[in-house]
Write a protein that holds these residues in place. Sequence first.
Motif, short mmCIF file in Angstrom:
data_model
loop_
_atom_site.label_atom_id
_atom_site.label_comp_id
_atom_site.label_asym_id
_atom_site.label_seq_id
_atom_site.Cartn_x
_atom_site.Cartn_y
_atom_site.Cartn_z
N LEU A 164 0.83 -1.21 0.00
CA LEU A 164 0.00 0.00 0.00
C LEU A 164 0.86 1.25 0.00
O LEU A 164 0.55 2.23 -0.69
CB LEU A 164 -0.92 0.01 1.23
N ALA A 165 1.94 1.23 0.76
CA ALA A 165 2.83 2.40 0.80
C ALA A 165 3.43 2.65 -0.57
O ALA A 165 3.56 3.81 -1.01
CB ALA A 165 3.93 2.19 1.84
N GLY A 166 3.80 1.59 -1.27
CA GLY A 166 4.36 1.74 -2.60
C GLY A 166 3.36 2.26 -3.61
O GLY A 166 3.69 3.12 -4.45
N VAL A 167 2.13 1.76 -3.57
CA VAL A 167 1.08 2.24 -4.47
C VAL A 167 0.79 3.71 -4.19
O VAL A 167 0.64 4.52 -5.12
CB VAL A 167 -0.20 1.39 -4.31
N ARG A 168 0.72 4.06 -2.93
CA ARG A 168 0.44 5.44 -2.54
C ARG A 168 1.54 6.38 -3.07
O ARG A 168 1.25 7.45 -3.63
CB ARG A 168 0.36 5.53 -1.03
N ALA A 169 2.79 5.96 -2.94
CA ALA A 169 3.89 6.79 -3.40
C ALA A 169 3.90 6.93 -4.91
O ALA A 169 4.19 8.00 -5.46
CB ALA A 169 5.22 6.20 -2.92
N ALA A 170 3.59 5.85 -5.61
CA ALA A 170 3.55 5.90 -7.07
C ALA A 170 2.44 6.81 -7.56
O ALA A 170 2.63 7.60 -8.50
CB ALA A 170 3.36 4.49 -7.63
N ALA A 171 1.27 6.73 -6.92
CA ALA A 171 0.15 7.58 -7.32
C ALA A 171 0.46 9.06 -7.07
O ALA A 171 0.03 9.93 -7.85
CB ALA A 171 -1.12 7.16 -6.57
N ALA A 172 1.20 9.34 -6.02
CA ALA A 172 1.57 10.73 -5.75
C ALA A 172 2.55 11.26 -6.79
O ALA A 172 2.54 12.45 -7.12
CB ALA A 172 2.18 10.83 -4.35
N ALA A 173 3.39 10.37 -7.33
CA ALA A 173 4.39 10.79 -8.31
C ALA A 173 3.87 10.80 -9.74
O ALA A 173 4.44 11.49 -10.58
CB ALA A 173 5.61 9.87 -8.22
N GLU A 174 2.81 10.03 -10.02
CA GLU A 174 2.34 9.88 -11.39
C GLU A 174 0.81 9.98 -11.44
O GLU A 174 0.10 9.03 -11.09
CB GLU A 174 2.79 8.52 -11.95
N PRO A 175 0.28 11.14 -11.85
CA PRO A 175 -1.18 11.32 -11.90
C PRO A 175 -1.88 10.35 -12.84
O PRO A 175 -3.08 10.11 -12.69
CB PRO A 175 -1.33 12.76 -12.40
N ALA A 176 -1.16 9.76 -13.80
CA ALA A 176 -1.79 8.83 -14.74
C ALA A 176 -2.20 7.54 -14.06
O ALA A 176 -3.08 6.82 -14.56
CB ALA A 176 -0.84 8.53 -15.90
N LEU A 177 -1.58 7.22 -12.92
CA LEU A 177 -2.00 6.03 -12.19
C LEU A 177 -3.40 6.24 -11.62
O LEU A 177 -3.65 7.22 -10.91
CB LEU A 177 -1.01 5.73 -11.05
N GLY A 178 -4.27 5.35 -11.94
CA GLY A 178 -5.67 5.52 -11.57
C GLY A 178 -6.48 6.17 -12.66
O GLY A 178 -7.71 6.22 -12.57
#
Length: 464
Positions: A164-178
């Motif tokens: 979850l921490a990794g997904v959260r960090a990736a989403a914060a860095a890349e708006p295209a995620l999601g």
Amino acid sequence: MRPGDDAARPGDDAARPGSGGPSAALLTAADHDLLLALLRTPTVSPMETGEPDTRDRLRQAQRAYAEAAGRAGLGVVRHAAPEQAALHRDDVPAAVRAAARDPAFLSGQPSLVLRLGPARPRRQTVMFNVHLDTVAGSQPVAFDGERFTGRGAVDAKGPAVALLAGVRAAAAAEPALGREVSVLVQAVSGEEGGAMGTFGTRPLVEAGYVGRLNVFCEPTGLRHLPRATASMTARLRVAGEDAVDDRPGAGHNATVLLGFLAQYLAAEFGSHPARADATGAACVAGLHTGHAHNRVYGTGSLLVNVAYADAAEGAAAEQALSDTVADGLRAFIARFAGTRDFARTAAEAAALTRLEWDKRGLPALRADLLGDLWAEEVLAAAAVPRQTAAEPAFTCDAIWMHGVPGTYTTVLGPGRLEANNAHAAGEFVALADLEAFAAQVRALLLSFTDRLRARTPPSEHTDH
């Protein structure tokens, strides 16, 4: 490259917005609290205890996990127990079918599916699978600032929180995620206790909750392993007559017969010609006839578990085991036919002994043979190292991705099964390893997104 080398580490991407650099901690104090709460919630598989989870502890753990995932932007897609029909198959282990006769068994074993963003086609989806059930054995729960201890710390509640921490960090860095890329998280039951994912992961895979890239979170030392063995379980059953200890020769001594066969199998099974190229291990275990000292037990059983890397190896192992049992019976007869106390057992050993199968016919995963260059480039660009060919695989729910079209599957996680005492006393996971895994998840999702933009993968399958 091993974690700690001077080369690029997973998650190094200073150009990404919000990366914070490679030394930035990705797990927060709230993540630490979540892991401790999960460790304090007993989620032992009922396959281990023989008792259903009537207190809904697993469901409680999944709800806590879903609540934390919600703060990272993931929504609940499904949270339900499997249908009874999922277990009406020949390849479902006999112990699972027997347990499921109690309606409370399955109702207490839900699985959770979370998703970041709306449903996207399979080629635009990454799936992570992690299990929240554990083996039996109460372990003290603690965190000393450097390591978490408790049942499930490394297998696999710690990886679940780091994910979850990794997904959260990736989403914060890349708006295209999601938005352009969906992230699925399966938090399943039914991985431990010999359930083999038959009522947890398998129904979710068959319902289409998979991605172009699928990562099963298990302890691999932070090196991805695109292989998973399956296993078969044989039961040698002796059905004879008991006798009083003063007249041991009047009955059938299942203890001596099965004990002999256990040693014979341990010595001879591995050298059978059909096992010459075998990669999977065999485990002789579970010998039981009785507990008293003043009787001869005429009935009993012995278990043999055999891992295999593919269907051909599994078929060869099945034949080899049958041959070795037959040879063992002949050796027993020759050894004990002339003895006073065991002559009857020797004379009737072949008729008394049956080879049964509690589990067989399950698939094994060999994604390393498929040559999926695109997916392997995603992992390589994320600086996720690959296990060497010599590294032995192990059994996990990744087997259910075998043959799923348009997908690539690998196993990846922090720690090691043996080094971190998974399934043993003193299970632990280092915070540094959880941080490294979270960084790998972040890097993998960013790499997937970058390469999806650059080159559309060939599969056009869709999922939910």
